[in-house]
Design a protein around this motif. Structure first.
Motif, mmCIF file in Angstrom:
data_model
loop_
_atom_site.group_PDB
_atom_site.id
_atom_site.type_symbol
_atom_site.label_atom_id
_atom_site.label_comp_id
_atom_site.label_asym_id
_atom_site.label_seq_id
_atom_site.Cartn_x
_atom_site.Cartn_y
_atom_site.Cartn_z
ATOM 1 N N THR A 1 -3.920 6.219 -35.804
ATOM 2 C CA THR A 1 -2.995 5.456 -36.578
ATOM 3 C C THR A 1 -1.892 6.705 -37.109
ATOM 4 O O THR A 1 -1.194 6.302 -38.093
ATOM 5 C CB THR A 1 -3.595 4.833 -37.601
ATOM 6 O OG1 THR A 1 -4.364 5.552 -38.297
ATOM 7 C CG2 THR A 1 -4.184 3.566 -36.963
ATOM 8 N N GLU A 2 -2.167 7.790 -36.584
ATOM 9 C CA GLU A 2 -1.109 9.005 -37.211
ATOM 10 C C GLU A 2 -1.195 9.149 -38.582
ATOM 11 O O GLU A 2 -0.265 9.759 -39.074
ATOM 12 C CB GLU A 2 0.421 8.637 -36.938
ATOM 13 C CG GLU A 2 0.823 8.491 -35.372
ATOM 14 C CD GLU A 2 2.150 8.292 -34.953
ATOM 15 O OE1 GLU A 2 2.830 7.204 -35.642
ATOM 16 O OE2 GLU A 2 2.668 9.057 -34.235
ATOM 17 N N GLN A 3 -2.373 8.761 -39.277
ATOM 18 C CA GLN A 3 -2.365 9.179 -40.572
ATOM 19 C C GLN A 3 -2.579 10.598 -40.898
ATOM 20 O O GLN A 3 -2.368 11.262 -41.908
ATOM 21 C CB GLN A 3 -3.421 8.521 -41.382
ATOM 22 C CG GLN A 3 -3.303 6.900 -41.409
ATOM 23 C CD GLN A 3 -4.488 5.984 -41.876
ATOM 24 O OE1 GLN A 3 -5.110 6.481 -43.062
ATOM 25 N NE2 GLN A 3 -4.872 5.187 -41.148
ATOM 26 N N ILE A 4 -3.326 11.157 -40.034
ATOM 27 C CA ILE A 4 -3.574 12.739 -39.965
ATOM 28 C C ILE A 4 -2.268 13.439 -39.976
ATOM 29 O O ILE A 4 -1.985 14.623 -40.678
ATOM 30 C CB ILE A 4 -4.450 13.271 -39.077
ATOM 31 C CG1 ILE A 4 -5.970 12.646 -39.652
ATOM 32 C CG2 ILE A 4 -4.832 15.032 -38.948
ATOM 33 C CD1 ILE A 4 -7.141 13.085 -38.562
ATOM 34 N N ASP A 5 -1.365 12.872 -39.113
ATOM 35 C CA ASP A 5 -0.169 13.563 -38.801
ATOM 36 C C ASP A 5 0.860 13.574 -39.941
ATOM 37 O O ASP A 5 1.531 14.235 -40.420
ATOM 38 C CB ASP A 5 0.760 13.005 -37.651
ATOM 39 C CG ASP A 5 -0.052 13.293 -36.371
ATOM 40 O OD1 ASP A 5 -0.367 14.324 -36.412
ATOM 41 O OD2 ASP A 5 0.268 12.482 -35.284
ATOM 42 N N ALA A 6 0.696 12.202 -40.707
ATOM 43 C CA ALA A 6 1.310 11.916 -41.919
ATOM 44 C C ALA A 6 0.848 13.033 -43.032
ATOM 45 O O ALA A 6 1.738 13.353 -43.781
ATOM 46 C CB ALA A 6 1.188 10.453 -42.485
ATOM 47 N N ILE A 7 -0.385 13.294 -43.068
ATOM 48 C CA ILE A 7 -0.844 14.276 -44.287
ATOM 49 C C ILE A 7 -0.202 15.465 -43.724
ATOM 50 O O ILE A 7 0.365 16.221 -44.765
ATOM 51 C CB ILE A 7 -2.469 14.343 -43.862
ATOM 52 C CG1 ILE A 7 -2.985 13.077 -44.643
ATOM 53 C CG2 ILE A 7 -2.988 15.712 -44.592
ATOM 54 C CD1 ILE A 7 -4.461 12.929 -44.504
ATOM 55 N N GLU A 8 -0.080 15.992 -42.528
ATOM 56 C CA GLU A 8 0.394 17.082 -42.284
ATOM 57 C C GLU A 8 1.919 17.215 -42.249
ATOM 58 O O GLU A 8 2.411 18.038 -43.033
ATOM 59 C CB GLU A 8 0.252 17.542 -40.668
ATOM 60 C CG GLU A 8 0.088 18.783 -40.147
ATOM 61 C CD GLU A 8 -0.354 19.174 -38.854
ATOM 62 O OE1 GLU A 8 -1.053 18.359 -38.227
ATOM 63 O OE2 GLU A 8 0.422 20.073 -38.277
ATOM 64 N N ALA A 9 2.172 16.258 -42.099
ATOM 65 C CA ALA A 9 4.081 16.068 -42.448
ATOM 66 C C ALA A 9 4.384 16.150 -43.865
ATOM 67 O O ALA A 9 5.600 16.516 -44.154
ATOM 68 C CB ALA A 9 4.549 14.629 -41.851
ATOM 69 N N SER A 10 3.227 15.824 -44.718
ATOM 70 C CA SER A 10 3.635 15.685 -46.284
ATOM 71 C C SER A 10 3.352 17.111 -46.616
ATOM 72 O O SER A 10 2.904 17.398 -47.728
ATOM 73 C CB SER A 10 2.560 14.948 -46.843
ATOM 74 O OG SER A 10 3.058 13.568 -46.470
#
Lengths: 283, 262
Positions: free
Chosen positions: A148-157
């Protein structure tokens, strides 16, 4: 498995490629592909471990998340581990009584129960129960976050997901396994005594005295602390399988299953090595 | 949300459109296995400028955004952010650059175990540790008010609609006051009013903070409203880059076909 059309490339599934489906040329022998994937999996696991290790030892440290994971992995596994330990104690007591009575060594029953639980049964039962509960939990949670791209969102933050998600979970597993093992040992010994005393009354004091007679810290400590290695294996494999997931709901299912299967398998294999090492260094 | 004179804002930024590019993409190539997605893309975005990236589904628009923020590594080419090439940087070095960037994911990618309020507070908890809880709470409410979500603080992401999730995702992307904003389909799935409100919000960010933005969208109407320039992608290449008027007067067959069907 499905054919990939005119290219003739075939999708190959294995427990070592639960996430992305690896492509193997049809001309290459199946065995070569499987061996290749096996070593590729270990290579990827090694790189993942290095990234987590580097993230874990460099600031900022994620103490809030670590404490949350200590509670999630430790406190919430305690009832299950205690129950498994207690059941093991009862079964050991029943089986050992039957065997030792046949060989006229009934007086060794408390020692047989205590030694068996403290040296081996408690640690391995704890390792397997935790790999079932925690391995599946971490694998499924991180896999869901991945798809669900939540890990990508963490990385993007600008937050390192290896530090926030993996290092905290792995460290919590390493720290909590020895404590959970002590809980399993205690419940096993206690219920072993209960099962013994129901058949032939014996005070708990006498049972403990008899059971721990001749036992030293070398029997308890190495066996208990070897479960920190089980914790490392469970946390590492579950985080790795979860964070490399692809493929939606099916991928999440594969990640959860492979986390449990692989961590249980490697806990058993590690136990073989650790038991031998403990015998060499502590006997 | 207040309404903005969109044409005036865009003209103002066209005047400000000078200086070194904040985002400089040069000769970018990316493939996944045997599938070539991007073939030598080059784009620049300056401070206060919004570039809309248009194109058919599967032409690599979202991949381009993921490359710019470093979630994917290019096969070749460079990605300059404030003059620094981010290709090959370690995760923690990249983190320092990402603090200046806000990213809105196509499906918002909210943390499903956290409330709306906690989702927006998440960047503050990690990067503004000196902020007191009340300061953080005030800032979160301010951001959620800006996107019209101030009444849903305690709701879980699963309890709000896709459009609302996108607004919360936008509030989270704006949390650290980025000077670069990357928006993946910001108006997809939104009703026309919400879509216009998001457009106004992007324009106000241009006006007040001179944010450099790349907006990936299928929505030509919203693209021409919020963007200073548009880039049309096809088969991994930029077919045309320029103002909406330049696209309209182009004699490239694909451009005309795309405009006709949009």
């Amino acid at each position: 498995m499905s054919n990939r059309g005119s290219s003739g490339v075939v999708d190959v599934d294995s427990p070592f490629s639960p996430g992305p489906r690896r492509m193997a040329p049809p001309s290459s022998p199946v065995a070569t592909g499987a061996v290749g994937r096996f070593f590729e999996w270990f290579g990827d696991l090694g790189i993942f471990f290095w990234r987590v290790l580097r993230a874990a030892v460099t600031p900022p440290f994620e103490f809030t998340e670590l404490f949350r994971q200590l509670d999630e992995i430790g406190s919430k596994s305690l009832p299950l581990v205690a129950l498994a330990g207690a059941a093991t104690g009862v079964v050991l007591s029943l089986q050992a009584r039957f065997s030792l009575t046949r060989f006229g060594a009934k007086s060794l029953l408390p020692a047989a129960i205590v030694f068996s639980i403290v040296r081996e049964t408690g640690p391995i039962i704890t390792g397997l129960v935790v790999s079932g509960r925690v391995g599946a939990g971490i694998g499924a949670e991180l896999a869901t976050m991945k798809v669900t791209e939540q890990i990508d969102a963490i990385e993007a933050s600008a937050i390192n997901p290896y530090r926030l998600l993996a290092a905290t979970r792995i460290l919590a597993c390493i720290l909590m396994l020895p404590f959970l093992t002590l809980a399993a040992d205690f419940c096993g010994v206690l219920m072993g005594w209960v099962a013994q005393t129901l058949v032939e009354p014996l005070s708990f004091h006498e049972f403990i005295n008899s059971g721990f007679k001749g036992a030293g810290f070398n029997d308890l400590l190495p066996s208990t602390f070897k479960t920190a290695v089980f914790g490392l294996i469970i946390g590492l494999i579950a985080c790795f399988q979860g964070m490399r997931t692809r493929g939606g709901a099916a991928g999440v299912g594969r990640a959860a299953t492979s986390s449990v299967v692989l961590s249980s398998l490697f806990v058993i294999l590690a136990d073989v090595v650790l038991v031998k090492l403990i015998m060499i260094f502590f006997s | 949300m207040h309404t903005i004179d969109r044409v005036a804002v865009r003209q103002e930024h066209a005047r400000n459109d000078t200086g070194a590019p904040v985002i400089a993409v040069e000769g970018l190539y990316k493939s996944f296995g045997s599938q070539n997605v991007l073939h030598g893309i080059s784009l620049n975005v300056r401070r206060g400028e919004t570039l809309a990236v248009l194109g058919r589904s599967g032409t690599g628009k979202s991949v381009l955004l993921r490359l710019v923020i470093g979630l994917e590594k290019p096969d070749a080419g460079s990605i300059g952010i404030h003059g620094q090439n981010i290709v090959g940087l370690a995760l923690d070095q990249l983190g320092e650059i990402r603090k200046k960037m806000g990213f809105l994911f196509q499906h918002a990618a909210l943390y499903d175990s956290l409330t709306v309020e906690q989702n927006v507070a998440f960047p503050f908890q990690h990067h503004r540790k000196q902020m007191s809880a009340s300061e953080r709470g005030d800032r979160v409410r301010e951001l959620l008010t800006e996107v019209g979500m101030e009444t849903d603080l305690k709701k879980m992401p699963s309890d709000i609609s896709g459009g609302m999730q996108k607004r919360v995702g936008l509030a989270r992307a704006l949390a650290l006051e980025p000077d670069i904003l990357l928006l993946d389909e910001p108006t997809a799935g939104l009703d026309p009013i919400s879509s216009a409100e998001i457009g106004d919000l992007i324009l106000s960010l241009q006006a007040e903070h001179h944010v450099a933005s790349i907006v990936v969208t299928h929505d030509l109407h919203s693209a021409k409203t919020i963007a200073n320039r548009l880039a049309l992608l096809n088969e991994g290449k930029v077919v045309i880059e320029g103002s909406f008027e330049e696209l309209q007067t182009s004699d490239i067959e694909f451009v005309q076909e795309f405009l006709k069907h949009s």
